[in-house]
Design a protein around this motif. Structure first.
Motif, PDB file in Angstrom:
ATOM      1  N   MET A 235       0.998  -1.435   0.041  1.00 21.73           N
ATOM      2  CA  MET A 235       0.101  -0.105   0.139  1.00 21.73           C
ATOM      3  C   MET A 235       0.759   1.075   0.140  1.00 21.73           C
ATOM      4  O   MET A 235       0.328   2.359  -0.172  1.00 21.73           O
ATOM      5  N   GLY A 236       2.069   1.157   0.115  1.00 20.50           N
ATOM      6  CA  GLY A 236       3.066   2.159   0.268  1.00 20.50           C
ATOM      7  C   GLY A 236       2.885   3.191   1.456  1.00 20.50           C
ATOM      8  O   GLY A 236       3.599   4.315   1.477  1.00 20.50           O
ATOM      9  N   ALA A 237       2.288   2.923   2.422  1.00 21.67           N
ATOM     10  CA  ALA A 237       2.240   3.638   3.675  1.00 21.67           C
ATOM     11  C   ALA A 237       3.113   2.928   4.785  1.00 21.67           C
ATOM     12  O   ALA A 237       3.188   1.827   4.816  1.00 21.67           O
ATOM     13  N   GLY A 238       3.504   3.906   5.706  1.00 18.95           N
ATOM     14  CA  GLY A 238       4.527   3.531   6.605  1.00 18.95           C
ATOM     15  C   GLY A 238       5.744   3.208   6.261  1.00 18.95           C
ATOM     16  O   GLY A 238       5.972   3.374   5.043  1.00 18.95           O
ATOM     17  N   SER A 239       6.607   2.533   6.994  1.00 26.68           N
ATOM     18  CA  SER A 239       7.909   2.499   6.834  1.00 26.68           C
ATOM     19  C   SER A 239       8.269   1.134   6.155  1.00 26.68           C
ATOM     20  O   SER A 239       7.315   0.288   6.008  1.00 26.68           O
ATOM     21  N   GLY A 240       9.381   1.026   5.420  1.00 26.59           N
ATOM     22  CA  GLY A 240       9.880  -0.364   4.860  1.00 26.59           C
ATOM     23  C   GLY A 240       9.802  -1.470   5.921  1.00 26.59           C
ATOM     24  O   GLY A 240       9.125  -2.512   5.367  1.00 26.59           O
ATOM     25  N   ASP A 241      10.112  -1.372   6.881  1.00 24.21           N
ATOM     26  CA  ASP A 241      10.208  -2.472   7.866  1.00 24.21           C
ATOM     27  C   ASP A 241       8.729  -2.832   8.225  1.00 24.21           C
ATOM     28  O   ASP A 241       8.527  -4.142   8.368  1.00 24.21           O
ATOM     29  N   GLY A 242       7.710  -1.864   8.396  1.00 17.79           N
ATOM     30  CA  GLY A 242       6.470  -2.417   8.801  1.00 17.79           C
ATOM     31  C   GLY A 242       6.022  -3.143   7.435  1.00 17.79           C
ATOM     32  O   GLY A 242       4.926  -3.927   7.679  1.00 17.79           O
ATOM     33  N   ASN A 243       6.161  -2.609   6.380  1.00 14.58           N
ATOM     34  CA  ASN A 243       5.428  -3.490   5.049  1.00 14.58           C
ATOM     35  C   ASN A 243       6.318  -4.806   5.107  1.00 14.58           C
ATOM     36  O   ASN A 243       5.517  -5.836   4.783  1.00 14.58           O
ATOM     37  N   ARG A 244       7.564  -4.981   5.369  1.00  4.60           N
ATOM     38  CA  ARG A 244       8.321  -6.259   5.275  1.00  4.60           C
ATOM     39  C   ARG A 244       7.742  -7.084   6.253  1.00  4.60           C
ATOM     40  O   ARG A 244       7.656  -8.500   6.230  1.00  4.60           O
ATOM     41  N   MET A 245       7.205  -6.733   7.499  1.00  9.85           N
ATOM     42  CA  MET A 245       6.943  -7.636   8.478  1.00  9.85           C
ATOM     43  C   MET A 245       5.709  -8.395   7.999  1.00  9.85           C
ATOM     44  O   MET A 245       5.404  -9.507   8.408  1.00  9.85           O
ATOM     45  N   LEU A 246       4.686  -7.707   7.225  1.00  9.23           N
ATOM     46  CA  LEU A 246       3.498  -8.193   6.801  1.00  9.23           C
ATOM     47  C   LEU A 246       3.543  -9.646   5.896  1.00  9.23           C
ATOM     48  O   LEU A 246       2.868 -10.411   5.625  1.00  9.23           O
ATOM     49  N   THR A 247       4.939  -9.473   5.007  1.00  5.46           N
ATOM     50  CA  THR A 247       5.036 -10.729   4.339  1.00  5.46           C
ATOM     51  C   THR A 247       6.314 -11.721   4.910  1.00  5.46           C
ATOM     52  O   THR A 247       6.808 -12.372   4.288  1.00  5.46           O
ATOM     53  N   HIS A 248       6.375 -11.301   6.201  1.00  4.43           N
ATOM     54  CA  HIS A 248       7.589 -12.039   6.846  1.00  4.43           C
ATOM     55  C   HIS A 248       7.067 -13.778   6.778  1.00  4.43           C
ATOM     56  O   HIS A 248       5.724 -13.881   7.227  1.00  4.43           O
ATOM     57  N   PRO A 249       7.862 -14.632   6.580  1.00  3.85           N
ATOM     58  CA  PRO A 249       7.361 -16.214   6.294  1.00  3.85           C
ATOM     59  C   PRO A 249       6.846 -16.666   7.694  1.00  3.85           C
ATOM     60  O   PRO A 249       5.994 -17.534   7.754  1.00  3.85           O
ATOM     61  N   ALA A 250       7.229 -16.196   8.861  1.00  7.54           N
ATOM     62  CA  ALA A 250       6.613 -16.394  10.028  1.00  7.54           C
ATOM     63  C   ALA A 250       5.118 -16.007  10.304  1.00  7.54           C
ATOM     64  O   ALA A 250       4.141 -16.980  10.652  1.00  7.54           O
ATOM     65  N   LEU A 251       4.770 -14.862   9.763  1.00  3.06           N
ATOM     66  CA  LEU A 251       3.563 -14.296   9.773  1.00  3.06           C
ATOM     67  C   LEU A 251       2.594 -15.296   8.894  1.00  3.06           C
ATOM     68  O   LEU A 251       1.548 -15.401   8.931  1.00  3.06           O
ATOM     69  N   VAL A 252       3.190 -15.408   7.596  1.00  2.00           N
ATOM     70  CA  VAL A 252       2.618 -16.095   6.455  1.00  2.00           C
ATOM     71  C   VAL A 252       2.204 -17.356   7.133  1.00  2.00           C
ATOM     72  O   VAL A 252       1.118 -18.006   6.937  1.00  2.00           O
ATOM     73  N   LYS A 253       3.094 -18.084   7.495  1.00  2.00           N
ATOM     74  CA  LYS A 253       2.949 -19.584   8.328  1.00  2.00           C
ATOM     75  C   LYS A 253       1.755 -19.536   9.286  1.00  2.00           C
ATOM     76  O   LYS A 253       1.153 -20.688   9.392  1.00  2.00           O
ATOM     77  N   ALA A 254       1.807 -18.422   9.976  1.00  2.00           N
ATOM     78  CA  ALA A 254       0.573 -18.330  11.110  1.00  2.00           C
ATOM     79  C   ALA A 254      -0.888 -17.986  10.324  1.00  2.00           C
ATOM     80  O   ALA A 254      -1.759 -17.822  11.001  1.00  2.00           O
ATOM     81  N   GLY A 255      -0.946 -17.965   8.914  1.00  2.00           N
ATOM     82  CA  GLY A 255      -2.076 -17.506   8.371  1.00  2.00           C
ATOM     83  C   GLY A 255      -3.336 -18.340   8.698  1.00  2.00           C
ATOM     84  O   GLY A 255      -4.529 -17.762   8.641  1.00  2.00           O
ATOM     85  N   LYS A 256      -3.086 -19.550   9.090  1.00  2.79           N
ATOM     86  CA  LYS A 256      -4.305 -20.377   9.526  1.00  2.79           C
ATOM     87  C   LYS A 256      -5.059 -19.857  10.930  1.00  2.79           C
ATOM     88  O   LYS A 256      -5.944 -20.144  11.163  1.00  2.79           O
ATOM     89  N   GLN A 257      -4.035 -19.436  11.655  1.00  3.72           N
ATOM     90  CA  GLN A 257      -4.338 -18.878  12.901  1.00  3.72           C
ATOM     91  C   GLN A 257      -4.958 -17.548  13.096  1.00  3.72           C
ATOM     92  O   GLN A 257      -5.916 -17.114  13.889  1.00  3.72           O
ATOM     93  N   ILE A 258      -4.324 -16.884  12.127  1.00  2.00           N
ATOM     94  CA  ILE A 258      -4.560 -15.337  11.838  1.00  2.00           C
ATOM     95  C   ILE A 258      -5.157 -14.898  10.694  1.00  2.00           C
ATOM     96  O   ILE A 258      -4.424 -15.072   9.749  1.00  2.00           O
ATOM     97  N   THR A 259      -6.061 -14.172  10.779  1.00  4.20           N
ATOM     98  CA  THR A 259      -6.637 -13.620   9.494  1.00  4.20           C
ATOM     99  C   THR A 259      -5.975 -12.395   9.448  1.00  4.20           C
ATOM    100  O   THR A 259      -6.493 -11.341  10.290  1.00  4.20           O
ATOM    101  N   VAL A 260      -5.155 -11.855   8.476  1.00  6.74           N
ATOM    102  CA  VAL A 260      -4.818 -10.452   8.209  1.00  6.74           C
ATOM    103  C   VAL A 260      -5.819  -9.640   7.173  1.00  6.74           C
ATOM    104  O   VAL A 260      -5.949 -10.142   6.102  1.00  6.74           O
ATOM    105  N   ALA A 261      -6.215  -8.818   7.850  1.00  7.66           N
ATOM    106  CA  ALA A 261      -7.162  -7.863   6.700  1.00  7.66           C
ATOM    107  C   ALA A 261      -6.532  -6.601   6.714  1.00  7.66           C
ATOM    108  O   ALA A 261      -5.875  -5.971   7.780  1.00  7.66           O
ATOM    109  N   ASP A 262      -6.829  -5.860   5.766  1.00  8.70           N
ATOM    110  CA  ASP A 262      -6.316  -4.736   5.301  1.00  8.70           C
ATOM    111  C   ASP A 262      -7.221  -3.509   5.996  1.00  8.70           C
ATOM    112  O   ASP A 262      -8.297  -3.416   6.177  1.00  8.70           O
ATOM    113  N   TYR A 263      -6.295  -2.990   6.723  1.00 10.25           N
ATOM    114  CA  TYR A 263      -6.690  -1.581   7.352  1.00 10.25           C
ATOM    115  C   TYR A 263      -5.795  -0.453   7.307  1.00 10.25           C
ATOM    116  O   TYR A 263      -4.844  -0.406   8.022  1.00 10.25           O
TER     117      TYR A 263
END
Length: 293
Positions: A235-263
């Motif tokens: 989305m181009g907002a926030g810092s690069g670190d913040g954007n990278r965290m959303l695609t971190h493999p650990a967070l992607v792996k937790a996708g079955k537990q956590i629903t990531v919703a765009d806000y």
């Protein structure tokens, strides 16, 4: 980065005062009498920009905050923001717009505020509202000050309608707003009230986070919420670190537990018309999550 204003000597202040007076007379826009309707409003706050776009006569707006012309930060449509002059936090910028009313938030530098007061420029200083009720009072105050009372009433009515339509009374969903390098709003914030109102339990409290806190990825994964309200990685907002965290493999792996919703982050900090968009988005996320169970 906002440029720090230079200190003003008496001679410079006098020159600026003469410039301001000249601009007012040359444009036929002399400052209004006390209590009159201002004809050249300068906003130094992006949240005030959003309110003015809804309640002011467009001809009244002489300038808005430069944040509103930044695609990463604006809380109003960018194409609309670009129609207006933008000012930074410096006194020179503000004075150059020849205002007869300046509306400022709490983060404007002491030097700028002092310079405006020395020049006798009408100034309305606002705090950061931390609830819908506080925000609606502030909207009414702005509307009254700029001579647009009915428009303020109309905006508050829109907020009331949006809040009524989005209210959820059943069991809440565990959720967390997680933005820009892990920024999390907690109890006592407008964001927390909107989450609670629309059917979410803000996990910031049970995790003992502060009012505004930073939660690293490890902490998030240790206490995973059912719904993570976060900006998209593209989305181009926030810092690069913040954007990278959303695609971190650990967070992607937790996708079955956590629903990531765009806000989007431009829903996080402002009230006014942003409240309407925020509760509509939160209610949509809630409906989608429940439909997927």
């Amino acid at each position: 980065m906002i440029r720090r204003p230079a200190l003003f000597t008496p001679a410079v202040l006098l020159a600026l005062a003469l410039l301001l007076a000249g601009c007012g007379s040359a444009g036929g826009r002399a400052a209004p009498e006390t209590g009159g309707q201002p004809r050249r409003i300068v906003s130094m706050n992006p949240c005030v920009d959003a309110v003015l776009m809804e309640i002011a006569d467009p001809a009244q707006i002489a300038a808005i905050s430069h944040y509103s012309q930044d695609p990463r930060a604006t809380s109003i449509p960018l194409e609309r923001a670009l129609r207006y002059r933008a000012v930074s936090g410096s006194a020179e910028d503000v004075i150059g717009a020849a205002p007869d009313l300046v509306i400022a938030g709490p983060h404007v530098s002491i030097q700028t505020i002092a310079a405006l007061k020395r020049l006798g420029i009408p100034l309305m200083q606002l705090t950061v509202p931390e609830s819908v009720a506080e925000n609606q009072v502030q909207i009414s105050q702005i509307a009254a000050r700029i001579g647009r009372g009915p428009q303020g009433v109309a905006l508050n009515s829109r907020i009331d309608a949006a809040m009524a339509a989005s209210r959820w009374r059943a069991a809440p969903i565990d959720a967390l707003i997680w933005q820009g390098s892990g920024l999390v709003p907690g109890k006592g914030t407008l964001a927390d009230e909107l989450m609670t109102h629309t059917g979410f339990r803000n996990m910031s409290g049970p995790m003992n986070l502060s009012k505004w806190d930073i939660l690293p990825l490890e902490g998030l994964l240790d206490h995973p919420p059912a719904v993570l309200l976060a900006g998209r990685a593209d989305m181009g907002a926030g810092s690069g670190d913040g954007n990278r965290m959303l695609t971190h493999p650990a967070l992607v792996k937790a996708g079955k537990q956590i629903t990531v919703a765009d806000y989007p982050s431009n829903l996080l900090h402002c009230g006014g018309p942003v409240i309407v968009r925020s509760v509509e988005r939160l209610a949509a996320v809630r409906r989608a999550w429940r439909a997927s169970r």
